[in-house]
Each structure stands twice: as structure tokens, then as C-alpha cells.
Design a protein around this motif. Structure first.
Motif, mmCIF file in Angstrom:
data_model
loop_
_atom_site.group_PDB
_atom_site.id
_atom_site.type_symbol
_atom_site.label_atom_id
_atom_site.label_comp_id
_atom_site.label_asym_id
_atom_site.label_seq_id
_atom_site.Cartn_x
_atom_site.Cartn_y
_atom_site.Cartn_z
ATOM 1 N N TYR A 1 0.834 -1.207 0.000
ATOM 2 C CA TYR A 1 0.000 0.000 0.000
ATOM 3 C C TYR A 1 0.867 1.255 0.000
ATOM 4 N N ALA A 2 1.892 1.274 0.852
ATOM 5 C CA ALA A 2 2.776 2.440 0.909
ATOM 6 C C ALA A 2 3.488 2.647 -0.421
ATOM 7 N N ALA A 3 3.946 1.564 -1.043
ATOM 8 C CA ALA A 3 4.645 1.689 -2.327
ATOM 9 C C ALA A 3 3.728 2.265 -3.404
ATOM 10 N N VAL A 4 2.477 1.796 -3.454
ATOM 11 C CA VAL A 4 1.531 2.304 -4.450
ATOM 12 C C VAL A 4 1.260 3.788 -4.228
ATOM 13 N N MET A 5 1.064 4.199 -2.976
ATOM 14 C CA MET A 5 0.784 5.603 -2.687
ATOM 15 C C MET A 5 2.007 6.479 -2.948
ATOM 16 N N ILE A 6 3.184 5.984 -2.584
ATOM 17 C CA ILE A 6 4.414 6.748 -2.825
ATOM 18 C C ILE A 6 4.648 6.938 -4.314
#
Length: 362
Positions: free
Chosen positions: A103-108
Motif C-alpha cells: 500500500y505504501a509503495a503504491v501511494m508513494i
């Protein structure tokens, strides 16, 4: 006469990967004091900058979109190994590490990296051009993967909580791999021209492609850099975790910080391409890394979860689902016209700021 390989290694982009690897080897398993933290941090920055250089050498030799695909795959494979090692080591929140990291990678990537590239490119070139034929397929695959992995587990009824059963997890992992493989086939074989840079007059026609020997050296040093980046980021994780605990932020912030560190090489490479008015290359890097994060990490973690039997929490809470949906909608609107300005970059960066703020203050 000095051998060409020795001359290559003697330059800054040749010896920094080995220096970073040595720092990683000596610091691994040791308690880091103030000097140790500074040394690891400097080595991390050096490894990131060197990784960008070698990625650009390889990309120049093999051409688009293979160059950006190599960097995305290399970073994601090592990131998957890092996630798996953290899960197997156990500890609080281990079951949700894969979810939080993906999730963090997609948002970043979709907000931070895309927003930064649009802002930097827009400030310098005013209007940025890219191929809708390349961005639309990537966004459709990303939306399908995101919902399959991060949203649906919260609505299935076979198991309690935001989880998949063993059969559901195996099916989700297989479908993720199928979607990513289909995207790579379209990107590199069937419709490769959809992902080539738009002719803007900014291409470096004067620079001759490197030879096979230089390319092979750069590819090897790129892998050394990426291993060093992930290892050094993991060494800094306890320091970051202590800082997060000191300010009373949620444990998920550690995953966000580590994901940002691991994605630094792709971020810098994408930003440099945007400043050179090669927005399609930037988007290939950004969207490709987001797709690889889900399409490669989740199948590996799902397979290990089924075989080893450790729990795996995938479904996002309500607030995160809303931010993910907003990100996908705005991304479609931004990348659906083939042209963008600083306004779209500002919108994505604001959403990235919202993501970071709510991660610290949920």
C-alpha cells in the motif's frame, strides 16, 4: 595500460557500490551508534545516487522500455526479499507487513513520484506529453491488482477479518502474476511502441550507447547498489522505529519510511527523466514499479504463507481504501489525456502529503 574494467571501477560510480557493500557487511548485526548511523546514512545516499547512474547506463544500452523495466524488477525483487525476511522474523505487526509495504509503495509511486515528476517537468517545460496508449493499460492493471490484493480481502466471508483463505490466497497470487506477466508482454513485445518516449526534441542523440562490457559492469554494479540500498535501509529501520516511537506515531510509519528509502533509486531516475522532458520514461518507471511491487511481491508472499502457514493480513482499513480509490481516480484523470502541467503535479503531491500526514496522525 590499465584494464578498462579497472579504470571503470576506479571512478566514483565504480567504487561507491563496493564501499556501500563493505559498510553493510561490517555494520550488519551491530548496534549502531551516532557515527554508525551517519556512516550508514551517507552510504545509503551514495548507493542510491550510484544506482541511478548505472540504471541510466543500462537503459541507454538496451533502450526503452527495457531499461526502466530492469530497474523496476531489480528493486522489486529485492524489496520482496526484504518483506519476506521481516515477516519470517516475526514480531508485532508481522502479519500486516506485506499489506502495509505494498500500500505504501503504491501511494508513494502514484502520488509522490508521479507528482514530483509532473511538478519538476512542468516547471521547466510547461506542458508535458506522454502516450495514453502506455499509461492507460498500466493504470487498468494497477487498479485491478490493487482491488484484488488490498480491498477484496476485507469483504470475503470464508475467513474472519481482512484475510484470504489458503485457496483464495493462492488464487489471488496466481492472478496477480498473470496480470503482471501480461503487462510485461504487452510493454516489451506486442505493443512496445506504446511505451517509447514521445518525440520532444530532448532526446540525447549525441550520446553513443555504451558497449557490451560497460553495460555488463553497470548491470552488476546496479545489483550491488540495490542490495546495499535495501540492506542499509533495513539497518536504519530500528533507528527510524525509535524515532517513530518517540513521537508516538503508529508502527505503520516505519514501513512507509523503509518503502521511501527503497524506492529512492527509481524516484531519482524518474525525476531526472522528467526534467529532461522524457515524461514517458518517468511514467514507465513509476507505474512499472507500482505494478511490479504488487505483481511480484504478493505472489511470493502468498506462496510462502500457504507453504509455511504464517498469517497474512491483506485487506485495508476504511480510511486507506478511500485514499487508494482517490489515488486511482485522480491518476486516471491525470494520465488519461496525454498531456499534463504543474497543476496535476500539485494535486498528486497534495494527496501524497495527506497520505503521509494521516499515516502519522491516523
Amino acid at each position: 595500460m590499465t584494464h578498462p574494467a579497472l579504470r571503470y571501477v576506479s571512478r566514483w560510480y565504480g567504487w561507491i557500490p563496493f564501499a556501500a557493500a563493505l559498510v553493510l557487511a561490517f555494520a550488519w548485526g551491530q548496534a549502531l551508534g551516532t557515527i554508525g548511523v551517519l556512516l550508514v546514512s551517507v552510504s545509503l545516499v551514495g548507493a542510491v545516487l550510484t544506482a541511478v547512474h548505472h540504471a541510466e547506463v543500462v537503459a541507454h544500452r538496451v533502450g526503452e522500455p527495457f531499461g526502466t523495466l530492469i530497474l523496476a524488477l531489480a528493486v522489486t525483487v529485492i524489496e520482496a526479499a526484504l518483506v519476506v525476511s521481516m515477516i519470517l522474523s516475526g514480531g508485532a505487526g508481522a502479519a500486516a507487513i506485506a499489506r502495509d509495504t505494498v500500500y505504501a509503495a503504491v501511494m508513494i509511486v502514484c502520488n509522490g513520484v508521479v507528482g514530483l515528476c509532473l511538478l519538476l517537468g512542468g516547471l521547466r517545460h510547461h506542458v508535458l506529453a506522454f502516450r495514453v496508449d502506455g499509461t492507460s493499460p498500466a493504470l487498468s492493471v494497477l487498479a485491478a491488482l490493487s482491488v484484488l490484493v488490498l480491498v477484496l480481502p476485507g469483504f470475503t466471508t470464508t475467513t474472519p477479518g481482512p484475510t484470504y483463505s489458503a485457496s483464495q490466497l493462492a488464487f489471488a497470487g496466481l492472478m496477480s502474476l498473470v496480470l503482471y506477466a501480461a503487462f510485461v508482454f504487452v510493454q516489451t513485445v506486442r505493443h512496445r511502441d506504446y511505451f517509447l518516449p514521445v518525440e520532444t526534441g530532448a532526446r540525447d542523440e549525441h550520446a553513443a550507447p555504451p558497449g557490451n562490457g560497460e553495460t555488463a559492469l553497470s548491470l552488476g554494479l546496479l545489483l550491488v547498489c540495490l542490495v546495499a540500498v535495501v540492506g542499509l535501509a533495513k539497518l536504519l529501520a530500528p533507528v527510524i522505529q525509535s524515532g517513530v516511537g518517540a513521537i508516538g506515531a503508529p508502527a505503520a510509519v516505519v514501513g512507509v519510511a523503509i518503502a521511501m528509502l527503497v524506492l529512492l533509486p527509481e524516484t531519482l531516475a524518474a525525476a531526472r527523466a522528467a526534467r529532461a522532458n522524457r515524461m514517458q520514461t518517468s511514467l514507465n518507471l513509476a507505474l512499472g514499479s507500482a505494478l511490479a511491487t504488487i505483481g511480484l511481491t504478493i505472489p511470493v508472499v502468498a506462496a510462502l504463507s500457504v507453504v509455511l502457514g504464517f498469517p497474512l493480513v491483506l485487506g485495508l482499513p476504511g480510511k486507506e481504501m478511500v485514499l487508494l480509490a482517490l489515488t486511482l481516480i485522480v491518476s486516471v484523470l491525470t494520465l488519461g489525456s496525454g498531456r499534463a502541467t504543474v497543476l496535476q503535479g500539485t494535486v498528486h503531491l497534495v494527496m501524497f502529503a495527506v497520505f503521509l500526514f494521516l499515516a502519522v496522525v491516523p
